[in-house]
Design a protein around this motif. Structure first.
Motif, mmCIF file in Angstrom:
data_model
loop_
_atom_site.group_PDB
_atom_site.id
_atom_site.type_symbol
_atom_site.label_atom_id
_atom_site.label_comp_id
_atom_site.label_asym_id
_atom_site.label_seq_id
_atom_site.Cartn_x
_atom_site.Cartn_y
_atom_site.Cartn_z
ATOM 1 N N GLU A 1 0.852 -1.203 0.000
ATOM 2 C CA GLU A 1 0.000 0.000 0.000
ATOM 3 C C GLU A 1 0.885 1.251 0.000
ATOM 4 N N THR B 1 0.643 5.138 1.199
ATOM 5 C CA THR B 1 -0.189 6.062 1.973
ATOM 6 C C THR B 1 0.510 7.423 2.045
ATOM 7 N N ALA C 1 -3.557 4.388 -4.970
ATOM 8 C CA ALA C 1 -3.345 5.481 -4.006
ATOM 9 C C ALA C 1 -3.838 6.818 -4.544
#
Ligand code: APR
Ligand code: PHB
Length: 399
Positions: free
Chosen positions: A128, A130, A168
């Motif tokens: 991921e 972020t 994202a």
């Protein structure tokens, strides 16, 4: 872990970006989910535009390419049993291309990164991204069974179409443009000398065929096949027979050399663009942002253009404090991306025969080929697009 630029993916985009940043004195970390052997054996495209060749040379990553690469000064269009050569230098003021496999480019860049560059972590899967809208975006990744976080100033998603970086970008800001094609490419490698010294693109009523190469002793060839084809349904005799038929010509001096097949695979065809190619401190590059059908040999070259644009913009910001080139990254890349999408779509619809093609469609294809092979302006458009769009797009002419 902390670095200036977190790079997700060690395909040509991620590897070249790491090299360009290293040469500029900017640190980076590359996270690659696969192992080195997998990355180094992937069979992909094999044509480098002049601009890509220049960037690899400037990056000190072209020694083997200059020894083993094959400069190509044209391609052949084959249709209606006719042969027509497109002369690149004559039509483009001297530009050519280089036949040198993407696989080899990646091997060269991996060797350089491991020898001289920053961390290149294999079997490190990014989970991921972020904080893209902050000044310290983070990449959560898993390696050796343990989760870690890479804290960055910038993250560049070079993780291909199936990567995680695109996610994202907030959904409300994402726009995607897509076309799928009702056919695919059956690709083969054969241990036999190529039957022509340049690439042959054939339009035939049975379907498209491409004769390419990997070296003076290895042929690379492709056949248009129905979407969803299983390569196991195509034994060697059937492949060579179909290539013979689709590459047929009235020229009695030409024949197709057959030889042992060493690899067979099927690649689906898709056009895809994600806009924008930037969100905050997250930048998308290469197949993470766009896909082209391989007919125009643009995929690798677009990836090179994206990461070169980012690296130059970041260096400019570091040296001058001016963020304008970083802010213009998406618009700059997308102008080149859409020209490559236009060309790849044009080459694909020019040379492939759709399953539902009508006699009218056939005549239009032949008329387009007639135009390209008899009108210098049309032939020049193909030659200019094939040899590559400038990295810094020409200014739009005011009306
Ligand atoms: N974490 C880490 N690495 C990842 C992740 C992830 N979550 N997801 C994908 N990757 C890696 C893949 O294993 C691959 O090595 O990212 C890399 C992406 O490489 P490419 O798909 O080759 O994309 P790119 O570098 O943009 O090059 C585009 O490659 O696929 C061809 O036709 C395409 O020629 C074009 C070129
Ligand atoms: C290849 O050699 O793999 C190749 C060359 C040209 C293309 C596509 C693929 O247009």
């Amino acid at each position: 872990m902390r670095t200036t630029v977190g790079i997700i993916g060690a395909g040509p985009a991620g590897l070249l970006l790491a090299r360009l940043l290293h040469r500029a004195g900017i640190e980076s970390v590359v996270l690659e989910s696969r192992d080195r052997a997998y990355v180094e054996r992937r069979q992909r495209a094999g044509i480098l535009e002049q601009g890509t060749v220049d960037v690899l040379r400037e990056a000190g990553a072209a020694a083997r390419m200059d020894r083993e690469g094959l400069p190509h000064h044209g391609i052949e269009l084959r249709f209606d049993r006719r042969r027509h050569r497109v002369d690149f230098p004559a039509l483009t003021g001297g530009r050519s291309v280089m036949a040198y496999a993407q696989t080899e480019v990646c091997k060269d860049l991996i060797a350089l990164q491991l020898a001289e560059g920053g961390p290149l972590l294999f079997e490190a899967e990014a989970l991921e991204v972020t904080g893209a809208d902050t000044t310290s975006p983070r990449v959560r990744f898993r390696r050796e069974g343990r989760e870690s976080t890479l804290v960055c100033d910038y993250v560049v998603g070079c993780d291909g179409f199936w990567g995680v970086s695109r996610a994202a970008v907030p959904e409300g800001l994402s726009r995607t443009f897509e076309r799928t094609y009702p056919f695919a490419w059956l690709g083969v490698l054969a241990d036999v000398a190529p039957s022509h010294d340049e690439l042959v693109y054939a339009r035939h009523e049975r379907g498209f065929a491409l004769l390419s190469m990997r070296s003076p002793t290895v042929t690379r060839a492709y056949l248009q096949v129905p979407d969803g084809t299983d390569p196991r349904d195509w034994a060697a005799p059937r492949i060579w027979d179909e290539l013979d038929r689709r590459l047929e010509t009235d020229d009695p001096a030409w024949t197709l050399r057959h030889g042992p097949l060493t690899a067979t695979s099927v690649t689906p065809m898709r056009s895809y663009v994600h806009e924008p190619m930037r969100h905050g401190r997250l930048f998308l590059a290469g197949d993470a942002a766009h896909i082209v059908p391989p007919t125009g040999a643009k995929g690798l070259n677009l990836a090179v253009g994206d990461v070169t644009t980012f690296a130059r913009a970041l260096v400019h910001h570091r040296d001058t404090g001016d963020p304008s080139r970083l802010d213009a990254y998406s618009a700059t890349c997308l102008r080149r991306v859409w020209q490559a999408e236009r060309f790849s779509y044009a080459m694909t619809t020019l040379l492939h025969r759709a399953p539902d093609a009508t006699p009218f469609d056939d005549r239009i294809q032949l008329a387009r080929l007639d135009r390209i092979t008899t009108a210098r302006s049309a032939e020049t458009d193909l030659a200019e697009a094939y040899t590559g769009f400038p990295l810094t797009p020409t200014e739009r002419k005011s009306r």
